[in-house]
Write a protein that holds these residues in place. Structure first.
Motif, PDB file in Angstrom:
ATOM      1  N   UNK A 534      -7.549  48.100  -0.237  1.00 48.03           N
ATOM      2  CA  UNK A 534      -6.293  48.251  -0.976  1.00 48.03           C
ATOM      3  C   UNK A 534      -5.142  47.580  -0.236  1.00 48.03           C
ATOM      4  N   UNK A 535      -5.440  46.676   0.718  1.00 48.77           N
ATOM      5  CA  UNK A 535      -4.363  46.039   1.468  1.00 48.77           C
ATOM      6  C   UNK A 535      -3.635  45.016   0.595  1.00 48.77           C
ATOM      7  N   UNK A 536      -2.583  44.412   1.161  1.00 49.26           N
ATOM      8  CA  UNK A 536      -1.743  43.507   0.374  1.00 49.26           C
ATOM      9  C   UNK A 536      -2.518  42.310  -0.161  1.00 49.26           C
ATOM     10  N   UNK A 537      -3.411  41.754   0.660  1.00 52.40           N
ATOM     11  CA  UNK A 537      -4.193  40.596   0.209  1.00 52.40           C
ATOM     12  C   UNK A 537      -5.047  40.963  -1.008  1.00 52.40           C
ATOM     13  N   UNK A 538      -5.604  42.160  -0.981  1.00 49.82           N
ATOM     14  CA  UNK A 538      -6.430  42.611  -2.098  1.00 49.82           C
ATOM     15  C   UNK A 538      -5.587  42.805  -3.354  1.00 49.82           C
ATOM     16  N   UNK A 539      -4.402  43.400  -3.189  1.00 49.42           N
ATOM     17  CA  UNK A 539      -3.520  43.613  -4.341  1.00 49.42           C
ATOM     18  C   UNK A 539      -3.060  42.291  -4.946  1.00 49.42           C
ATOM     19  N   UNK A 540      -2.783  41.314  -4.090  1.00 47.49           N
ATOM     20  CA  UNK A 540      -2.382  39.999  -4.593  1.00 47.49           C
ATOM     21  C   UNK A 540      -3.530  39.346  -5.363  1.00 47.49           C
ATOM     22  N   UNK A 541      -4.733  39.539  -4.880  1.00 42.42           N
ATOM     23  CA  UNK A 541      -5.904  38.982  -5.572  1.00 42.42           C
ATOM     24  C   UNK A 541      -6.064  39.614  -6.955  1.00 42.42           C
ATOM     25  N   UNK A 542      -5.723  40.907  -7.078  1.00 40.57           N
ATOM     26  CA  UNK A 542      -5.955  41.632  -8.333  1.00 40.57           C
ATOM     27  C   UNK A 542      -4.754  41.627  -9.274  1.00 40.57           C
ATOM     28  N   UNK A 543      -3.679  40.925  -8.914  1.00 39.01           N
ATOM     29  CA  UNK A 543      -2.460  40.947  -9.743  1.00 39.01           C
ATOM     30  C   UNK A 543      -2.716  40.515 -11.189  1.00 39.01           C
ATOM     31  N   UNK A 544      -3.593  39.555 -11.366  1.00 33.41           N
ATOM     32  CA  UNK A 544      -3.863  39.061 -12.719  1.00 33.41           C
ATOM     33  C   UNK A 544      -4.679  40.053 -13.546  1.00 33.41           C
ATOM     34  N   UNK A 545      -5.281  41.046 -12.874  1.00 27.03           N
ATOM     35  CA  UNK A 545      -6.110  42.016 -13.586  1.00 27.03           C
ATOM     36  C   UNK A 545      -5.295  43.172 -14.150  1.00 27.03           C
ATOM     37  N   UNK A 546      -4.193  43.529 -13.462  1.00 26.11           N
ATOM     38  CA  UNK A 546      -3.395  44.658 -13.945  1.00 26.11           C
ATOM     39  C   UNK A 546      -2.001  44.594 -13.312  1.00 26.11           C
ATOM     40  N   UNK A 547      -0.934  44.859 -14.075  1.00 21.86           N
ATOM     41  CA  UNK A 547       0.436  44.780 -13.541  1.00 21.86           C
ATOM     42  C   UNK A 547       0.754  45.842 -12.495  1.00 21.86           C
ATOM     43  N   UNK A 548      -0.071  46.895 -12.397  1.00 18.68           N
ATOM     44  CA  UNK A 548       0.221  47.942 -11.412  1.00 18.68           C
ATOM     45  C   UNK A 548       0.180  47.390  -9.990  1.00 18.68           C
ATOM     46  N   UNK A 549      -0.622  46.371  -9.769  1.00 18.57           N
ATOM     47  CA  UNK A 549      -0.735  45.786  -8.422  1.00 18.57           C
ATOM     48  C   UNK A 549       0.593  45.200  -7.972  1.00 18.57           C
ATOM     49  N   UNK A 550       1.285  44.520  -8.879  1.00 14.73           N
ATOM     50  CA  UNK A 550       2.595  43.936  -8.558  1.00 14.73           C
ATOM     51  C   UNK A 550       3.596  45.035  -8.220  1.00 14.73           C
ATOM     52  N   UNK A 551       3.542  46.136  -8.961  1.00 14.25           N
ATOM     53  CA  UNK A 551       4.479  47.232  -8.727  1.00 14.25           C
ATOM     54  C   UNK A 551       4.210  47.911  -7.390  1.00 14.25           C
ATOM     55  N   UNK A 552       2.954  48.074  -7.026  1.00  7.46           N
ATOM     56  CA  UNK A 552       2.615  48.680  -5.732  1.00  7.46           C
ATOM     57  C   UNK A 552       3.089  47.785  -4.593  1.00  7.46           C
ATOM     58  N   UNK A 553       2.932  46.475  -4.752  1.00  8.32           N
ATOM     59  CA  UNK A 553       3.424  45.543  -3.738  1.00  8.32           C
ATOM     60  C   UNK A 553       4.942  45.640  -3.597  1.00  8.32           C
TER      61      UNK A 553
END
Length: 600
Positions: A534-553
């Motif tokens: 769930x680190x930042x690199x993982x969230x950036x990778x998953x941004x296109x899958x769901x907008x929640x990743x951008x909000x968590x970042x």
């Protein structure tokens, strides 16, 4: 060959690679796992590192036929990464079966993982070269020769370990580290303290003296340090920021300790004041080369607390090690030096037992009894002088390192000490505004996150579990079913009074459950244990899958700014509203300065 107990059988060419060597071998060498090249050949220690190892054995007269080579994990790993904990666990029975079959006289772990499995300890640089008897076997951990090829600084240690191995096999004694007769002086009377200072004052020009201070925490610019209520009630005088004691060593093997403002100092205040005046004459001698470990610390404390200017701090063993030996983080402490370069490894064991626990009291050396602190302080000075004896030739005999030391590192210590001493004025009105604005912004972002259906669903489930627990609490314990009692205990964590029904976006387990189990997101970024990260690199990778990743970042960025530059800033302010950060001379690889108190 048919082993499928872990994932490695899917990628390994030679599954379950057992050891090579005769079963009557006197020595069993155990590495973490076979490298891919070793796995393809089906032979441990078969490459360049192996040739080096065999040559080293030959040099001390050990027959390579007396060695059995194996590993904790019997399969190679993808890209030769370290094996994961579940992979290690899957192979342990195979390893112990080999040990039982070979029955070696001595087992040689060659790294942290093999040492952990076989001996139950970690820290190869601390334990290497020291024989331990356990469970009927002799263990001698050593540095893997492959690490020596990557970092030649470890060659001397590797050579020492091979010599030690030969001496154990042949029953001879070998000293691999220089030993000194230990002399200690604890100046617990006014007369002893003055006598020691006069002795040091009589040393000729050009002498080298190691100095060390023990203090209350690390910030000399505040009047008081926070303490736990229990400790404050017991030792109220330890709340005042002060220098507890000072220590010296003018030769390897020697160390002395002089109490100053320690709570157990038997000397009255007027005598301590006279001792400090005498120390000023000693420490401000410009014909003495002062040796320190992290000397900027001593410079700061002596200036602020005693008004003494240590202007001839010529040598700093921490920075000397950083310059001449390795830039690797976490290797520049005196405790590491004691293990690596002296026969005093573990000298701080008693102090570590006595250290106060808890964030508020940790680092307050006034809380440590003098009888323990004085021994540690004198040993500190001795280890510093011994480390200096090792590092000084490395710099003195290398013109480039010598230039860097004289023109960069040493002057930088004083430059940063001046900057820290001057401090930075904090705009208290602006700080007050930020202290209010950031928590409000964090709350707004978290509220947006709580609007996602999956988060709402999880919080409702937790609320329902808490309500179920409340219902169970109405039943007498003796009348509850085992299932009810299990739920009653398990659901205690959902207490709303402790935030148990609210999603914690800083919790890795909760975030992992939300992103990967509830939402079904996919990532290629894994943790060391092989789980989705769930680190930042993982969230950036998953941004296109769901907008929640951008909000968590976004939430993490705001929290980072708040935690590093706003929250807790007041605790670092001096009475005049200045902050005095402690700049690090090493530790970052980006070329920028980092600091502690506050951390940035």
């Amino acid at each position: 060959m048919n082993c499928t107990q872990c994932r490695l059988h899917e990628t390994c060419k030679n599954v379950l690679q057992m050891g090579n060597g005769k079963k009557s071998a006197r020595i069993m060498v155990v590495q973490e796992n076979p490298y891919e090249a070793e796995n393809k050949r089906g032979q441990y220690m078969g490459g360049k590192a192996g040739r080096m190892f065999r040559a080293a054995l030959g040099e001390v007269g050990i027959d390579v036929d007396d060695c059995y080579f194996t590993a904790v994990v019997k399969c190679s790993t993808p890209e030769d990464r370290l094996p994961l904990p579940d992979e290690v666990k899957a192979c342990q029975d195979y390893l112990w079966a080999e040990i039982e079959a070979v029955k070696p006289e001595i087992i040689v772990p060659t790294g942290n993982i093999s040492m952990k499995v076989l001996m139950g300890v970690t820290g190869i640089t601390k334990h290497r070269g020291k024989m331990v008897k356990k469970d009927g076997y002799k263990f001698l951990p050593i540095i893997h020769p492959n690490l020596v090829l990557k970092q030649p600084k470890y060659l001397d240690f590797f050579s020492e370990d091979i010599i030690t191995l030969e001496s154990i096999l042949n029953g001879t004694k070998v000293e691999t580290r220089k030993s000194y007769k230990r002399e200690r002086r604890y100046c617990e009377t006014y007369e002893d303290a003055i006598d020691e200072i006069n002795r040091l004052m009589s040393l000729p020009s050009g002498s080298r003296i190691a100095i060390d201070l023990e203090t209350v925490k690390t910030n000399p610019y505040k009047e008081f340090t926070p303490m736990s209520k229990t400790m404050e009630a017991k030792y109220s005088e330890s709340k005042r920021v002060k220098i507890c004691a000072i220590g010296f060593s003018d030769r390897p093997g020697y160390g002395c300790a002089i109490p100053l403002y320690h709570r157990q100092n038997p000397m009255p205040g007027n005598q301590v004041g006279t001792i400090v005046k005498c120390l000023r004459f000693l420490l401000e001698r410009d014909d003495i080369e002062w040796v320190t470990q992290n000397g900027k610390f001593e410079i700061r404390w002596l200036r602020k607390q005693l008004g003494i200017y240590l202007d001839n701090m010529v040598w700093d063993t921490m920075l000397m090690h950083y310059l001449a030996v390795t830039e690797e983080k976490g290797t520049h402490g005196l405790d590491d030096f004691a293990w690596l370069y002296t026969d005093m490894g573990g000298y701080d064991a008693e102090l570590n037992k006595a250290k106060p626990k808890g964030e508020l009291d940790e680092g307050n050396y006034d809380l440590i009894d003098w009888d323990i602190l004085k021994v540690y302080l004198a040993d500190d000075c001795d280890v510093t002088m011994r480390a200096f004896e090792v590092f000084h030739p490395l710099i003195d005999q290398d013109e480039e390192l010598k230039w860097l030391w004289e023109n960069l590192l040493r002057p930088a210590s004083y430059t940063l000490a001046d900057i820290e001493d001057n401090g930075l004025k904090v705009n208290l009105e602006w700080l007050e505004m930020l202290e209010k604005a950031y928590p409000e912004e964090i709350a707004r972002i978290e509220e947006r996150l709580r609007q996602y259906p999956e988060v709402i669903e999880m919080e409702r489930e937790w609320q329902a579990k808490w309500e179920e627990r409340c219902a169970i609490s109405q039943i007498k314990k003796a009348n509850r079913t085992p299932e009810q009692q299990e739920k009653f205990e398990k659901y205690a964590k959902y207490n709303p009074a402790k935030g148990g029904t609210k999603f914690n976006f800083s919790s890795i387990p909760q975030l992992s459950g939300l992103l990967f189990e509830r939402m079904g997101l996919k990532t290629v970024v894994l943790t060391e244990k092989g789980n989705p990260s769930t680190n930042d690199d993982s969230l950036k990778y998953m941004k296109s899958q769901h907008p929640i990743c951008e909000t968590i970042l976004e939430l993490r960025k705001v929290k980072h700014l708040y935690n590093n530059f706003v929250s807790g800033m007041r605790e670092h302010l001096d009475p005049d509203g200045f902050v005095h950060p402690n700049f690090n001379l090493h530790g970052t690889v980006t070329g920028r300065l980092s600091s502690d108190e506050p951390k940035s």
